[in-house]
Motif scaffolding. Structure first.
Motif, mmCIF file in Angstrom:
data_model
loop_
_atom_site.group_PDB
_atom_site.id
_atom_site.type_symbol
_atom_site.label_atom_id
_atom_site.label_comp_id
_atom_site.label_asym_id
_atom_site.label_seq_id
_atom_site.Cartn_x
_atom_site.Cartn_y
_atom_site.Cartn_z
ATOM 1 N N GLY A 201 0.878 -1.176 0.000
ATOM 2 C CA GLY A 201 0.000 0.000 0.000
ATOM 3 C C GLY A 201 0.902 1.207 0.000
ATOM 4 O O GLY A 201 0.764 2.075 0.840
ATOM 5 N N HIS A 244 -6.678 -9.596 1.013
ATOM 6 C CA HIS A 244 -5.833 -8.602 1.666
ATOM 7 C C HIS A 244 -5.219 -9.211 2.926
ATOM 8 O O HIS A 244 -5.850 -9.978 3.643
ATOM 9 C CB HIS A 244 -6.666 -7.359 2.009
ATOM 10 C CG HIS A 244 -5.827 -6.214 2.481
ATOM 11 N ND1 HIS A 244 -5.387 -6.122 3.774
ATOM 12 C CD2 HIS A 244 -5.313 -5.147 1.828
ATOM 13 C CE1 HIS A 244 -4.637 -5.035 3.901
ATOM 14 N NE2 HIS A 244 -4.577 -4.430 2.729
ATOM 15 N N GLY A 317 -5.961 -1.297 9.383
ATOM 16 C CA GLY A 317 -5.768 -0.582 8.116
ATOM 17 C C GLY A 317 -5.660 0.909 8.303
ATOM 18 O O GLY A 317 -4.963 1.597 7.562
ATOM 19 N N ALA A 318 -6.366 1.457 9.279
ATOM 20 C CA ALA A 318 -6.299 2.881 9.623
ATOM 21 C C ALA A 318 -6.794 2.992 11.055
ATOM 22 O O ALA A 318 -7.543 2.130 11.526
ATOM 23 C CB ALA A 318 -7.173 3.713 8.688
ATOM 24 N N PHE A 340 -2.596 -2.657 14.137
ATOM 25 C CA PHE A 340 -1.788 -1.701 13.368
ATOM 26 C C PHE A 340 -0.676 -2.506 12.725
ATOM 27 O O PHE A 340 0.129 -3.121 13.425
ATOM 28 C CB PHE A 340 -1.223 -0.633 14.315
ATOM 29 C CG PHE A 340 -0.084 0.157 13.741
ATOM 30 C CD1 PHE A 340 -0.282 1.045 12.698
ATOM 31 C CD2 PHE A 340 1.194 0.015 14.246
ATOM 32 C CE1 PHE A 340 0.777 1.782 12.172
ATOM 33 C CE2 PHE A 340 2.258 0.747 13.732
ATOM 34 C CZ PHE A 340 2.047 1.629 12.703
ATOM 35 N N THR A 342 1.239 -3.956 8.668
ATOM 36 C CA THR A 342 1.533 -3.737 7.263
ATOM 37 C C THR A 342 1.747 -5.058 6.536
ATOM 38 O O THR A 342 2.176 -6.045 7.150
ATOM 39 C CB THR A 342 2.794 -2.852 7.130
ATOM 40 O OG1 THR A 342 3.082 -2.696 5.757
ATOM 41 C CG2 THR A 342 4.007 -3.463 7.825
ATOM 42 N N GLU A 344 4.047 -5.595 4.621
ATOM 43 C CA GLU A 344 5.495 -5.842 4.605
ATOM 44 C C GLU A 344 5.920 -6.650 5.827
ATOM 45 O O GLU A 344 7.037 -7.144 5.886
ATOM 46 C CB GLU A 344 6.255 -4.515 4.568
ATOM 47 C CG GLU A 344 6.362 -3.862 3.201
ATOM 48 C CD GLU A 344 5.114 -3.069 2.798
ATOM 49 O OE1 GLU A 344 4.072 -3.210 3.489
ATOM 50 O OE2 GLU A 344 5.172 -2.331 1.811
ATOM 51 N N MET A 421 8.679 2.080 7.921
ATOM 52 C CA MET A 421 7.215 2.011 7.787
ATOM 53 C C MET A 421 6.618 3.303 7.241
ATOM 54 O O MET A 421 5.535 3.301 6.674
ATOM 55 C CB MET A 421 6.565 1.735 9.139
ATOM 56 C CG MET A 421 6.841 0.371 9.715
ATOM 57 S SD MET A 421 5.585 -0.861 9.365
ATOM 58 C CE MET A 421 4.140 -0.257 10.198
ATOM 59 N N ASP A 423 5.433 5.571 9.137
ATOM 60 C CA ASP A 423 4.478 6.072 10.130
ATOM 61 C C ASP A 423 5.230 6.809 11.232
ATOM 62 O O ASP A 423 6.339 6.427 11.596
ATOM 63 C CB ASP A 423 3.705 4.901 10.764
ATOM 64 C CG ASP A 423 2.842 4.201 9.741
ATOM 65 O OD1 ASP A 423 1.912 4.833 9.234
ATOM 66 O OD2 ASP A 423 3.120 3.022 9.426
ATOM 67 N N VAL A 434 -0.048 5.866 17.189
ATOM 68 C CA VAL A 434 0.200 6.424 15.851
ATOM 69 C C VAL A 434 -0.145 7.912 15.875
ATOM 70 O O VAL A 434 -1.263 8.298 16.224
ATOM 71 C CB VAL A 434 -0.646 5.693 14.784
ATOM 72 C CG1 VAL A 434 -0.387 6.285 13.402
ATOM 73 C CG2 VAL A 434 -0.346 4.199 14.785
ATOM 74 N N LYS A 439 4.979 9.283 4.920
ATOM 75 C CA LYS A 439 4.856 8.889 3.516
ATOM 76 C C LYS A 439 3.687 9.588 2.822
ATOM 77 O O LYS A 439 2.687 9.921 3.461
ATOM 78 C CB LYS A 439 4.731 7.364 3.409
ATOM 79 C CG LYS A 439 3.645 6.780 4.289
ATOM 80 C CD LYS A 439 3.748 5.256 4.372
ATOM 81 C CE LYS A 439 2.742 4.706 5.365
ATOM 82 N NZ LYS A 439 2.904 3.298 5.666
ATOM 83 N N ASN A 443 -4.821 7.352 3.036
ATOM 84 C CA ASN A 443 -5.329 6.150 3.680
ATOM 85 C C ASN A 443 -6.853 6.287 3.741
ATOM 86 O O ASN A 443 -7.409 6.880 4.651
ATOM 87 C CB ASN A 443 -4.729 5.991 5.080
ATOM 88 C CG ASN A 443 -5.064 4.653 5.694
ATOM 89 O OD1 ASN A 443 -5.987 3.960 5.230
ATOM 90 N ND2 ASN A 443 -4.338 4.264 6.722
HETATM 91 P P1 AMP Z 1 -0.867 -1.933 4.270
HETATM 92 O O1 AMP Z 1 0.470 -2.568 4.181
HETATM 93 O O2 AMP Z 1 -1.502 -1.634 2.978
HETATM 94 O O3 AMP Z 1 -1.751 -2.688 5.197
HETATM 95 O O4 AMP Z 1 -0.657 -0.484 4.941
HETATM 96 C C1 AMP Z 1 0.095 -0.349 6.104
HETATM 97 C C2 AMP Z 1 -0.056 1.040 6.635
HETATM 98 O O5 AMP Z 1 -1.425 1.271 6.996
HETATM 99 C C3 AMP Z 1 0.712 1.328 7.886
HETATM 100 O O6 AMP Z 1 2.055 1.645 7.625
HETATM 101 C C4 AMP Z 1 -0.071 2.511 8.455
HETATM 102 O O7 AMP Z 1 0.276 3.698 7.788
HETATM 103 C C5 AMP Z 1 -1.496 2.168 8.086
HETATM 104 N N1 AMP Z 1 -2.198 1.489 9.192
HETATM 105 C C6 AMP Z 1 -2.541 0.184 9.248
HETATM 106 N N2 AMP Z 1 -3.222 -0.089 10.385
HETATM 107 C C7 AMP Z 1 -3.313 1.080 11.068
HETATM 108 C C8 AMP Z 1 -3.874 1.463 12.335
HETATM 109 N N3 AMP Z 1 -4.529 0.597 13.106
HETATM 110 N N4 AMP Z 1 -3.717 2.752 12.723
HETATM 111 C C9 AMP Z 1 -3.082 3.661 11.950
HETATM 112 N N5 AMP Z 1 -2.538 3.349 10.740
HETATM 113 C C10 AMP Z 1 -2.651 2.089 10.308
#
Ligand code: AMP
Length: 553
Positions: A201, A244, A317-318, A340, A342, A344, A421, A423, A434, A439, A443
């Motif tokens: 993402g 996903h 995801g957010a 929270f 990724t 990766e 990351m 973040d 967070v 980046k 989101n």
């Molecule tokens: P992805 O790899 O597409 O799942 O995206 C990962 C990114 O989503 C992380 O580096 C964060 O920026 C964001 N993210 C995922 N979960 C959370 C969460 N619970 N709170 C805040 N940001 C999140």
């Protein structure tokens, strides 16, 4: 290991094995343990379809054999774009069992993204459904095959188009048990081999591919299932896209399978669909995302269904704001868990037993004792506990590099293998909070949109001289995209025109900006870079002012 992937250094790999994180089992082997332990338990439910673990195992084996017979070779990459269904995990596991590597596309992706996934991975096959919500994937595949020469076969769940393979037919393959065992034994991949590729993402113009090995991904779902208290009697509702990472393995479907629980596939996300399903199937845990939580909480159906067996609601995801986390616990009578993480690698979770302030405010703590976390300032120096900085992660299930992306890898990883990351977080008493991010992405309620990617699509419009896409605040999604555009002299552009132009580029709809602002110039830094931060502040102020007017009116 597949070439183009960065292996874990041997000393780390040795440590992860010695500690039992990596068990030397392929993902299907990890699940075979469950099949042996609870063959008659229901593994999967979709509508009236109920599939036991024993049946799941048989179907996976037969399909894996069929893939071998079809000529899918070990380490072949295939683009996997199936919608949520009981068939999805079966096809997915069968590919893994045959040593084939699925590239996990989402149903929303369209020809532009899919052709990139095929080209970048050199995919030899493309897996689709027939028609979903009025969109005919067979037509998209038929148009892609002539321009994607690596693709030798299109496999369809449902009615195939001309020259495409019917997955239902393949599953009927007639093969003796002994022969099947021999075929599958010969195809067993090494546990250190890449099992699947997730899509980043990320922030770059083109989504990067995240190679996950059997060893590391099995640890990912096993360990997150353990910290989330998953057990045999649990019933997991799959609502978000199953392809996903969050729904697939954090702990998701695979985490549920690892403990012998039941996965219920939801045909939709609306309260009218989800709530009766929670009641009927006795769902104990649902993982969801910000926009759905908001819609569910605001539904007039809240309180009209029996949620007594629902123990946990997990958001990922957010970030979900504390007020909504509290309302989830009050309205649904369950424990809230924040996830929270990724694709990766690194995953952080609040635990069911965490005290309320932690559950409501934090992003949890890493799932593995060997997740190494650094929080650094702009110069890369570690900040003190409690101070905000950029999050770097390294550990037994965090990748060391993207697939075939040396330039991106130099940016995204430190020399000693930490993943940046992007973040901005604080750490207090071991829990992460967070605060923001470094980046450039939007989101949109968990769905990530690369600003650079969308800017490139918009730049192709003849009326556009320059563009900058930024996140704007939104009550339901948290963020949506706003495009600031400078038009060519004498040209005009309105929002509808831009939207139709982008739809014509054959990209996923969720990437479309939801607002257009025409400007004469961009704020520029002394070094000549666009000051995105100022544009973000500008649109945030506009949105707030409009909301103020609406409330006052
Ligand atoms: P992805 O790899 O597409 O799942 O995206 C990962 C990114 O989503 C992380 O580096 C964060 O920026 C964001 N993210 C995922 N979960 C959370 C969460 N619970 N709170 C805040 N940001 C999140």
């Amino acid at each position: 290991m597949l070439s183009g992937c960065t292996p874990y250094p041997e000393d780390y790999a040795g440590r992860y094995r010695a500690k039992g994180y990596w068990q030397g089992l392929t993902i299907p082997e990890a699940l075979a343990r469950t099949i042996r332990a609870v063959p008659d338990k229901i593994a999967l439910v979709e509508g009236d379809i109920r599939i036991t673990y024993a049946e799941l195992g048989t179907r996976v084996d037969r399909l894996a054999c069929a893939f071998v017979r079809q000529g899918l070779a070990p380490r072949d990459r295939v683009v996997f774009q199936l919608p949520n269904s009981a068939g999805l995990p079966i096809v997915f596991l069968a590919l893994l069992k045959a040593g084939v590597i699925p590239v996990m596309a989402l149903p929303a992706h369209r020809a532009t993204e899919i052709s990139h996934f095929i080209d970048h991975s050199g995919a030899t096959a493309y897996f689709i459904a027939d028609v979903v919500r009025g969109f005919d994937y067979r037509d998209m595949a038929a148009a892609l095959v002539p321009v994607c020469p690596s693709v030798k076969g299109v496999y369809v769940m449902g009615d195939p188009g001309r020259g495409q393979v019917d997955l239902r037919r393949l599953a009927e393959i007639d093969v003796e048990p002994g022969e099947m065992a021999a075929i599958l034994a010969a195809r067993r991949p090494d546990a250190g081999e890449v099992a699947l590729m997730l899509l980043s993402g990320g922030t770059t113009a083109i989504p990067k591919m995240i190679p996950r090995t059997h060893d590391d991904y099995a640890y990912n779902f096993r360990e997150s299932a353990r910290v989330c208290g998953f057990h045999r009697d649990m019933v997991y509702l799959a609502v978000l896209p199953m392809a996903h990472n969050f729904t697939l393995a954090c702990p998701g479907i695979l985490g549920t399978f690892s403990v012998g629980g039941t996965v219920v596939v939801s045909p939709g996300t609306a309260p009218e669909t989800v709530f009766p399903l929670i009641e009927r199937e006795g769902v104990t845990l649902v993982s969801t995302a910000v926009p759905l939580v908001t819609a569910w909480l605001n539904s007039p159906l809240v309180g009209k269904h029996d949620f007594s067996r629902l123990k946990y609601l997990m958001n990922g995801g957010a970030k979900l704001v504390p007020e909504l986390r509290k309302r989830v616990e009050e309205r649904f009578g369950c424990i809230f868990m924040e996830s929270f993480g990724t694709g990766e690698g690194l995953l952080c979770k609040t635990r069911p037993g965490d005290p309320e302030p932690i559950r409501l405010h934090s992003a949890g703590q890493p799932v593995s004792p060997d997740d190494e976390i650094r929080i650094v300032d702009a110069e890369g120096r570690d900040v003190r506990d409690g101070e905000a900085g950029e999050l770097l992660a390294r550990g037994p299930y965090t990748i060391r590099g993207y697939y075939n992306a040396p330039d991106a890898n130099r940016q995204a990883f430190t020399e000693d293998g930490f993943y940046r990351m992007g973040d901005i977080v604080r750490r207090v008493d071991g829990y992460l909070y967070v605060e923001g991010r470094k980046k450039d992405l939007i989101n949109r309620g968990g769905e990530k949109i690369s600003c650079e990617e969308v800017e490139n699509y918009i730049l192709a419009h003849p009326a556009v001289q320059a563009v900058c896409v930024v996140a704007m605040p939104d009550d339901t999604y948290g963020e949506k995209g706003c495009a600031f555009v400078i038009t060519e002299p004498g040209h005009r552009l309105d929002f509808e025109e831009l939207k139709n132009f982008l739809i014509g580029r054959n990209i996923a709809r969720f990437k479309l900006p939801e607002r257009l602002e025409l400007v004469e110039e961009f704020p520029i830094s002394p070094a000549g870079k666009i000051l995105r931060r100022e544009l973000r502040a500008k649109i945030a102020a506009m949105v707030a002012a409009e909301k103020g007017c609406a409330t006052a009116g």
